[in-house]
Each structure stands twice: as C-alpha cells, then as structure tokens.
Design a protein around this motif. Structure first.
Motif, mmCIF file in Angstrom:
data_model
loop_
_atom_site.group_PDB
_atom_site.id
_atom_site.type_symbol
_atom_site.label_atom_id
_atom_site.label_comp_id
_atom_site.label_asym_id
_atom_site.label_seq_id
_atom_site.Cartn_x
_atom_site.Cartn_y
_atom_site.Cartn_z
ATOM 1 N N LEU A 132 0.824 -1.206 0.000
ATOM 2 C CA LEU A 132 0.000 0.000 0.000
ATOM 3 C C LEU A 132 0.860 1.258 0.000
ATOM 4 O O LEU A 132 0.497 2.269 -0.624
ATOM 5 C CB LEU A 132 -0.923 -0.004 1.214
ATOM 6 N N LEU A 133 2.003 1.202 0.678
ATOM 7 C CA LEU A 133 2.880 2.362 0.717
ATOM 8 C C LEU A 133 3.428 2.677 -0.677
ATOM 9 O O LEU A 133 3.515 3.849 -1.074
ATOM 10 C CB LEU A 133 4.034 2.118 1.688
ATOM 11 N N MET A 134 3.801 1.652 -1.431
ATOM 12 C CA MET A 134 4.293 1.857 -2.787
ATOM 13 C C MET A 134 3.203 2.496 -3.668
ATOM 14 O O MET A 134 3.478 3.384 -4.477
ATOM 15 C CB MET A 134 4.747 0.536 -3.393
ATOM 16 N N VAL A 167 10.755 3.709 -4.465
ATOM 17 C CA VAL A 167 11.455 2.517 -3.966
ATOM 18 C C VAL A 167 12.428 2.904 -2.851
ATOM 19 O O VAL A 167 12.532 2.211 -1.831
ATOM 20 C CB VAL A 167 12.207 1.805 -5.103
ATOM 21 N N VAL A 168 13.123 4.027 -3.022
ATOM 22 C CA VAL A 168 14.092 4.471 -2.020
ATOM 23 C C VAL A 168 13.393 4.791 -0.699
ATOM 24 O O VAL A 168 13.799 4.323 0.380
ATOM 25 C CB VAL A 168 14.874 5.692 -2.522
ATOM 26 N N VAL A 195 9.938 -6.695 1.636
ATOM 27 C CA VAL A 195 10.534 -6.720 0.300
ATOM 28 C C VAL A 195 9.611 -7.446 -0.683
ATOM 29 O O VAL A 195 9.421 -7.012 -1.824
ATOM 30 C CB VAL A 195 11.918 -7.392 0.330
ATOM 31 N N LEU A 196 8.997 -8.535 -0.228
ATOM 32 C CA LEU A 196 8.068 -9.276 -1.081
ATOM 33 C C LEU A 196 6.864 -8.407 -1.448
ATOM 34 O O LEU A 196 6.375 -8.444 -2.589
ATOM 35 C CB LEU A 196 7.603 -10.542 -0.370
ATOM 36 N N GLY A 197 6.392 -7.607 -0.511
ATOM 37 C CA GLY A 197 5.282 -6.701 -0.797
ATOM 38 C C GLY A 197 5.657 -5.671 -1.843
ATOM 39 O O GLY A 197 4.874 -5.374 -2.751
ATOM 40 N N MET A 198 6.874 -5.125 -1.737
ATOM 41 C CA MET A 198 7.340 -4.151 -2.720
ATOM 42 C C MET A 198 7.498 -4.790 -4.092
ATOM 43 O O MET A 198 7.085 -4.225 -5.111
ATOM 44 C CB MET A 198 8.675 -3.556 -2.260
ATOM 45 N N VAL A 199 8.109 -5.971 -4.126
ATOM 46 C CA VAL A 199 8.322 -6.665 -5.399
ATOM 47 C C VAL A 199 6.989 -7.015 -6.056
ATOM 48 O O VAL A 199 6.825 -6.882 -7.276
ATOM 49 C CB VAL A 199 9.173 -7.936 -5.181
#
Length: 380
Positions: A132-134, A167-168, A195-199
């Motif tokens: 959600l943050l991404m 991403v940063v 990391v999995l959530g971001m990917v």
C-alpha cells in the motif's frame, strides 16, 4: 441502479446473518453484524481506489470482479488465508489448522489459532503495509493536472522526478520498521515480507502498465491500418489479445490490492471474536459491499463528478500503510484506522463539492453532467 448494484449484497447479508444465527445464536448474529460494519468502514477507501482501476475494464471483467473476485475475497482472504498462515508458521497440515481454528482459543492463549495468527502479524503487516505504501508513494510523486492538497502535492510531485524515489523511500521505511518496530526474533521475517510486498507491487503494476502501453501502440497501428485498408483482421486480433492481457493484470492488481487492505481487518477481527466461522461470515459480507460500492462508483461516474475523491482515498491508503507498519509493535484499534480513512474521503468529498459549486458559479454549467464525464466511464 441501487437495487441492481447492491441487490446481491443485500441477499448475501440476509443469508450470512441467518447462518451466523444458526451457528452462534444471538451472540453470533450480533458479532457478525459488528464485523460487517467494521469491514465496510475500514475498507471504504479501498472501494474508491478500486473504482479508478475497474472503470478501465470491460463489462466482462467487471462481472468477473463481482463473481470470482468475491470468492477470492471471501473464501480466499477471509477464510483460507488465515488458515494458510497458521499452518505455515506452526508447521501444521491443512486438516490440523482447521481443527485448531474450530477450537476457538483466545488470542492470549499460547498455541491457539488466534494466538498463532497474532504472532504472524508483523510479517503480514510488513507485506500489506509496503504494498500500500508503494501505491501511495507512486501517487504523490507523480505530476497531475488536478491536485487536492496543492501546497503539499505539487512540491512532492516535483521531488518525484527523481528516478525510483518511491522505492528508495519505501526501502528506508521498511528498514526502520524492521529494526526499530519488529521484535528481534522477527526482524528477518519482517524484512523479507516487506521486500516481497514491494516486489509484488512493482511486478503487477509494471506488467499492467507495460501491457497498457502495448495496447495503446496497437490502437494507433489499428487506426493507421484502417486508413490504408487491407490487413485489418490480423491487427484487430492482436489488439484483442493485448487488451485481454492488460485487463487480466489489472484484475490481478485489484485482487492483490484487496488482499493488502484485508490484512488489518482479518487480524483485527480476532480482537472481537476468535471464532473463524463468524469472522469469515462478517468480513465476507462486508467484502461483498465493498465490491458493490466499487461498481456503483464506476456506474454513477462519481469519481468524474467529485475529482478529489481519488486523492482522499490515496491519502487514506498512505495513512493505512503507516498504521500497518506501526502495528508491528503497537496495538492500534480498528476504529482508528476506519475513522482516519473515512475522514480523508469525507474531506475530499467536501472539497469536491465546493469546487463544483465554484465552477458552476463561474460558467453556469453543471460540472457533474454526463457530457463532462469520460465517455468510457459514462458507458459502464
């Protein structure tokens, strides 16, 4: 319009409450009703964001969202997902996980279903929070013609011209959450889940965008072919194939987005009851309303009429993402999450109404008229 869109939800509500009464008596009925209201209030911003994506899909994919999507939301995320998490963390077989769930142990009882799911919460919150943050960061770092909180959104959009800034920023917040909020024995799991959530977000969103770009290129090629004459049949077939893939990944994106929204609701429901059946009924019925509300917003063209609603929903998502990360260490009542989300959307709606009145006063043309809407949205 109202009955056609929400009729299925009303019917599911009646069946769900009846099942809750037959299963748990008057107590089960009352708890299920509370959970329905909880799910709707917490996930209202989910419906607004879903509507922005669903409005781009054909009627077929919208119907799929209300059929297969509901099955995934109700039986997948509200019933099967907790069982899978408990089975993995406690090294239990599916049958053992179901048996443990039906024992209805307290969240404070070591080894109980609710307790094991509570112990897995930091990793779950990290995945959902980062996804959600991404989504939120990509929104605020993108330049757009219409801004709501202009004093803040415009400077952030200018900063967002830096490559991969989302991403940063997300990576820094994940590192802080894992090292400062997570218990020492869960630091690694929180990092991996985050990391999995971001990917997951980058892959699903990236593939959807890539296919949409291909579709736009095909549409341009089709227009040129129409002027030339021959060969239109083959170009049209390729266009349909590309459209189908793009729609599929948009549908997948919606399902992952719904999953990320449902994490806090599923975990928080155990603060009200430890009965997985009642939880599945209450949250499942609530999920049905969110889907109906999504379709209602699309068909009414509400997002076109009230242009700040999407902004309010995205800011609500940003707050939910931060709250999810904070729940890695701190207990945050569901009512707080729900009120913040509703607050952002209510403020955005009020701003939209004021904007429409101001524009109406300037030119005398109703801004919410069908002629002002996006033709694709108005046709849904």
């Amino acid at each position: 319009m109202l009955l056609r869109t929400f009729g299925g939800s009303f019917a599911v509500t009646a069946v769900g409450l009846l099942l809750a009464f037959l299963y748990g008596g008057s107590t089960g009925l009352a708890v299920a009703a509370i959970l329905i209201v909880l799910e709707i209030s917490v996930s209202f911003d989910n419906a607004v964001v879903n509507a922005t994506v669903l409005g781009e899909l054909s009627a077929f994919w919208q119907k799929l969202f209300l059929t297969l999507g509901v099955l995934i939301a109700v039986f997948g995320m509200r019933l099967a997902f907790p069982l899978i998490i408990v089975g993995i963390t406690a090294h239990l077989s599916p049958a053992e996980a179901v048996h443990l769930a039906l024992e209805k142990g307290s969240v404070h009882e070591p080894g109980s279903y609710a307790n094991l799911l509570h112990e897995a919460h930091p990793a779950i919150a990290a995945f959902g929070g980062m996804f959600l943050l991404m989504l939120f960061l990509d929104f605020i770092f993108e330049e757009r013609e219409i801004t709501w909180l202009s004093w803040l959104e415009r400077p952030l959009a200018r900063i967002g011209k830096l490559d991969q800034l989302s991403v940063v920023v997300a990576s820094v917040l994940l590192l802080i959450s894992a090292t400062q909020l997570a218990p020492e024995d869960k630091t690694v799991s929180v990092l991996m889940s985050g990391v999995l959530g971001m990917v997951t977000y980058i892959m699903v969103n990236g593939l959807s965008g890539l296919l949409e770009d291909h579709e736009a290129a095909r549409e341009e090629a089709e227009a040129e072919a129409a002027e030339v004459g021959p060969g239109r049949g083959r170009a049209t077939a390729q266009l349909v194939a590309k459209t189908g893939k793009a729609a599929f990944f948009s549908f997948l994106y919606l399902e992952v987005l719904d999953a990320s929204f449902s994490f806090d609701g599923v975990i928080g429901a155990f603060a009200i009851t430890s009965d997985p059946i009642i939880i599945a009924i209450g949250l499942g019925v609530g999920a049905m309303y969110i889907r109906s509300l999504t379709v209602f917003l699309v068909r009414k063209g509400t997002l076109s009429d009230y242009v700040y609603l999407e902004h309010g929903a995205l800011w609500a998502i940003g707050s939910l993402a931060v709250l999810l990360l904070l729940t890695i260490r701190y207990e945050i009542p569901e009512v707080v999450t729900g009120l913040i989300g509703v607050g952002f959307i209510a403020a955005a709606l009020a701003s939209s109404v004021r904007r429409n009145r101001r524009l109406d006063g300037a030119d005398g043309t109703p801004t919410g008229s069908p002629s002002d809407r996006d033709p694709a949205t108005a046709a849904v």
